[in-house]
Design an enzyme around this catalytic site. Sequence first.
Site, PDB file in Angstrom:
ATOM      1  N   SER A  56      13.800 -31.285 -14.856  1.00 21.62           N
ATOM      2  CA  SER A  56      14.672 -31.134 -16.027  1.00 21.62           C
ATOM      3  C   SER A  56      15.014 -29.651 -16.210  1.00 21.62           C
ATOM      4  O   SER A  56      15.449 -29.007 -15.255  1.00 21.62           O
ATOM      5  CB  SER A  56      14.010 -31.751 -17.253  1.00 21.62           C
ATOM      6  OG  SER A  56      14.904 -31.804 -18.344  1.00 21.62           O
ATOM      7  N   LEU A  57      14.811 -29.086 -17.404  1.00 22.44           N
ATOM      8  CA  LEU A  57      15.032 -27.645 -17.555  1.00 22.44           C
ATOM      9  C   LEU A  57      14.133 -26.877 -16.589  1.00 22.44           C
ATOM     10  O   LEU A  57      14.421 -25.736 -16.231  1.00 22.44           O
ATOM     11  CB  LEU A  57      14.763 -27.194 -18.992  1.00 22.44           C
ATOM     12  CG  LEU A  57      14.985 -25.710 -19.288  1.00 22.44           C
ATOM     13  CD1 LEU A  57      16.434 -25.300 -19.045  1.00 22.44           C
ATOM     14  CD2 LEU A  57      14.551 -25.354 -20.704  1.00 22.44           C
TER      15      LEU A  57
END
Length: 398
Positions: free
Chosen positions: A230-231
């Site tokens: 994800s991030l």
Amino acid sequence: MKVVFKDDHFAFELVRNLGFMYYGGSDLGEIVATGSKIKEGDFENWFDEWDKRARRTLSRADDSFSRGHLVSAREAYLRASTYFRMAEFYLHGNPDDPRIISESRASQKAYNKAADLTGPTWERVEIPYDNTTLPGYFYKVDNSGEPRPTIIFHGGFDSSLEELFYYGGAPANRRGFNCLTFDGPGQGAPMREQKLPFRYDWEKVVTPAVDYALSRSDVDGSNLVLIGMSLGGYLAARAAAFEHRFRACVFFDGVYDFHESLHKLLPADAIAAFEAGDSDRCQEIVEAAMPHSTPLRWAVTQGTWSLDVKTVADLLEITKAYTIKDVIKQIRSPCLVLEATGDIFFVGQPQRVFDELTAPKKFVAFTEEDGAENHCQSGALAFKDQVVFDWIDETLKS
């Protein structure tokens, strides 16, 4: 892919956790039965129902444990941990809400009980970091002490340590890799217990994890792989630009510029107000729009909480540093960049990461045809893991 909910964000979160059933972290009936009781977009109702499910599952785990049914107890503790974590997920709009701590601790406690029942191949660890420690798990293929290639795996914007087994530890162990998972600043217990917010210079977080891994005799230090989710696709890329002890890196999914992604999520007139220096107007516009968009409401509350800022303008300002624009060409290791074609958070960013990488690289797009279009291929872990670990295996052998 949507299951139960029409709301984009509720649907994503349900599928995200439903996918853990592949490795024993949830179950179809429990997830669907609970989700079906929840009102679309209602954060409090979400908490209530998942908290009830978590406590129901925990009670069953404790009952099995008390009667000596340890396999049943372990499996139920893992599912209870997931459901407590789900209950806590949307509470961050009020950073002082005591349920943030109580649910997080309940999730940790249930998971720790499952770990104890698993035995010595699931090892709780503390990674020295900046005058404190970061919590982690070291998942071993076996307890032989044999040095093995090792995955160093971290999450992103909203991850917690207890879910990282399903995304990284489980598939790694099945294929003969150790896996070190950890929560960094802005994540899991470091944010909730130590009040450590995110930092953009993630190499300062990953390098201590590498140092810790290399201190272990059961780690093959010549075959380390970094995976960021994800991030964490941004965070891992940033770290890899400075930390060069990895043989390979996986960004799932690729994230080039976090600030830019917020530009696409927030109302255009709010961005215009921010760029004109009118922070109050920016705040007013976003607050007026938040009740009508679950992704927006969640992103703003999660962002201000995990980066420890007060306003939307503060959030936009601090995330300007979260870009790999000026460091991407420093990455030397071969890189696998993943894209989910239905991603609602980082649209178009994986391709940009891939295009600007100068290291050896591969790009894989996951699509609706395989039910793998969700952010981070949630709900399609088997296929995602096949792609990721086949590439890792081939890269380390090359």
